[in-house]
Structure formats: structure tokens, C-alpha cells
Motif scaffolding. Sequence first.
Motif, short mmCIF file in Angstrom:
data_model
loop_
_atom_site.label_atom_id
_atom_site.label_comp_id
_atom_site.label_asym_id
_atom_site.label_seq_id
_atom_site.Cartn_x
_atom_site.Cartn_y
_atom_site.Cartn_z
N LYS A 1 37.72 38.15 34.91
CA LYS A 1 38.78 37.65 34.03
C LYS A 1 40.09 38.34 34.40
N PRO A 2 40.72 37.91 35.51
CA PRO A 2 41.94 38.59 35.97
C PRO A 2 43.12 38.37 35.03
N MET A 3 44.00 39.35 34.98
CA MET A 3 45.21 39.26 34.17
C MET A 3 46.32 38.54 34.93
N LEU A 4 46.28 38.61 36.27
CA LEU A 4 47.28 37.96 37.11
C LEU A 4 46.65 36.80 37.86
N ARG A 5 47.45 35.79 38.21
CA ARG A 5 46.95 34.63 38.94
C ARG A 5 46.49 35.05 40.34
N PRO A 6 45.21 34.82 40.68
CA PRO A 6 44.73 35.18 42.00
C PRO A 6 45.14 34.14 43.04
N THR A 7 45.35 34.60 44.27
CA THR A 7 45.57 33.67 45.37
C THR A 7 44.21 33.05 45.71
N LEU A 8 44.22 32.03 46.54
CA LEU A 8 42.96 31.43 46.97
C LEU A 8 42.09 32.46 47.68
N ALA A 9 42.71 33.26 48.55
CA ALA A 9 41.95 34.28 49.28
C ALA A 9 41.34 35.31 48.33
N GLN A 10 42.09 35.73 47.33
CA GLN A 10 41.58 36.69 46.35
C GLN A 10 40.43 36.07 45.54
N ALA A 11 40.60 34.82 45.13
CA ALA A 11 39.55 34.14 44.36
C ALA A 11 38.28 34.02 45.19
N GLU A 12 38.41 33.64 46.45
CA GLU A 12 37.23 33.50 47.30
C GLU A 12 36.55 34.83 47.56
N ALA A 13 37.32 35.90 47.63
CA ALA A 13 36.73 37.23 47.80
C ALA A 13 35.94 37.63 46.55
N LEU A 14 36.48 37.34 45.38
CA LEU A 14 35.79 37.68 44.12
C LEU A 14 34.53 36.83 43.94
N ILE A 15 34.62 35.57 44.29
CA ILE A 15 33.50 34.65 44.10
C ILE A 15 32.43 34.84 45.18
N GLY A 16 32.87 35.19 46.38
CA GLY A 16 31.93 35.35 47.48
C GLY A 16 31.63 34.03 48.17
N GLY A 17 32.57 33.12 48.11
CA GLY A 17 32.39 31.80 48.73
C GLY A 17 33.64 30.97 48.57
N ARG A 18 33.50 29.67 48.77
CA ARG A 18 34.63 28.75 48.68
C ARG A 18 34.96 28.47 47.22
N ALA A 19 36.10 28.97 46.78
CA ALA A 19 36.50 28.82 45.38
C ALA A 19 36.93 27.39 45.09
N THR A 20 36.43 26.87 44.00
CA THR A 20 36.83 25.56 43.55
C THR A 20 36.92 25.56 42.03
N LEU A 21 37.80 24.73 41.50
CA LEU A 21 37.95 24.59 40.06
C LEU A 21 36.79 23.75 39.55
N VAL A 22 35.93 24.33 38.72
CA VAL A 22 34.74 23.62 38.24
C VAL A 22 34.85 23.20 36.78
N PHE A 23 35.85 23.76 36.07
CA PHE A 23 36.01 23.42 34.66
C PHE A 23 37.45 23.69 34.27
N GLU A 24 38.02 22.77 33.50
CA GLU A 24 39.37 22.98 32.98
C GLU A 24 39.46 22.36 31.60
N GLN A 25 39.98 23.14 30.68
CA GLN A 25 40.21 22.70 29.32
C GLN A 25 41.51 23.36 28.90
N SER A 26 42.18 22.82 27.92
CA SER A 26 43.46 23.39 27.54
C SER A 26 43.34 24.90 27.35
N GLY A 27 44.11 25.62 28.15
CA GLY A 27 44.14 27.07 28.02
C GLY A 27 43.11 27.83 28.82
#
Length: 75
Positions: free
Chosen positions: A7-33
Motif C-alpha cells: 500500500k504505497p503512499m506515493l504513485r509507483p512507476t511501472l518499473a517499481q510496481a513490477e518489482a513489487l509484484i514480481g511480474g508484469r503489473a496490470t490494473l485488475v480492479f478499479e473502483q472510485s478511490g
Amino acid sequence: MKPVTHKPMLRPTLAQAEALIGGRATLVFEQSGMQVLADEEGLMKSLALNTEATELCGVRIIGNAIILTGESMWK
């Protein structure tokens, strides 16, 4: 290995997101907020169910996840 939910406080870059996830980061869920990012290939990799992320958003999330809210959300 038990999946991790970040739960990062700052917006991660794609590279940062993929490093945290350990794979290809993709948006899997979006709801207001809230957005949830996870490994695009989580099912193919037979990753474990992420119970914390699944409970937070109400949909099945596989593997490591990133929960983005507020200013950390991707545009």
C-alpha cells in the motif's frame, strides 16, 4: 509463499510496481478511490490467492498486489 499486499503512499512507476509484484503489473480492479495492481500472469504462474487484497476489493486477486488510493492512484 504467501502473497504480499503493498500500500504505497506515493504513485509507483511501472518499473517499481513490477518489482513489487514480481511480474508484469496490470490494473485488475478499479473502483472510485481505489485501484489494485497484480501480476498479469498470476494464474498461469499458479500463484497463491491473495486473501488480503481479495477481501479489500471483493474480487479474487492472485499473487502479490498493490493497493493504490488517493494521490498514489495511476491516471
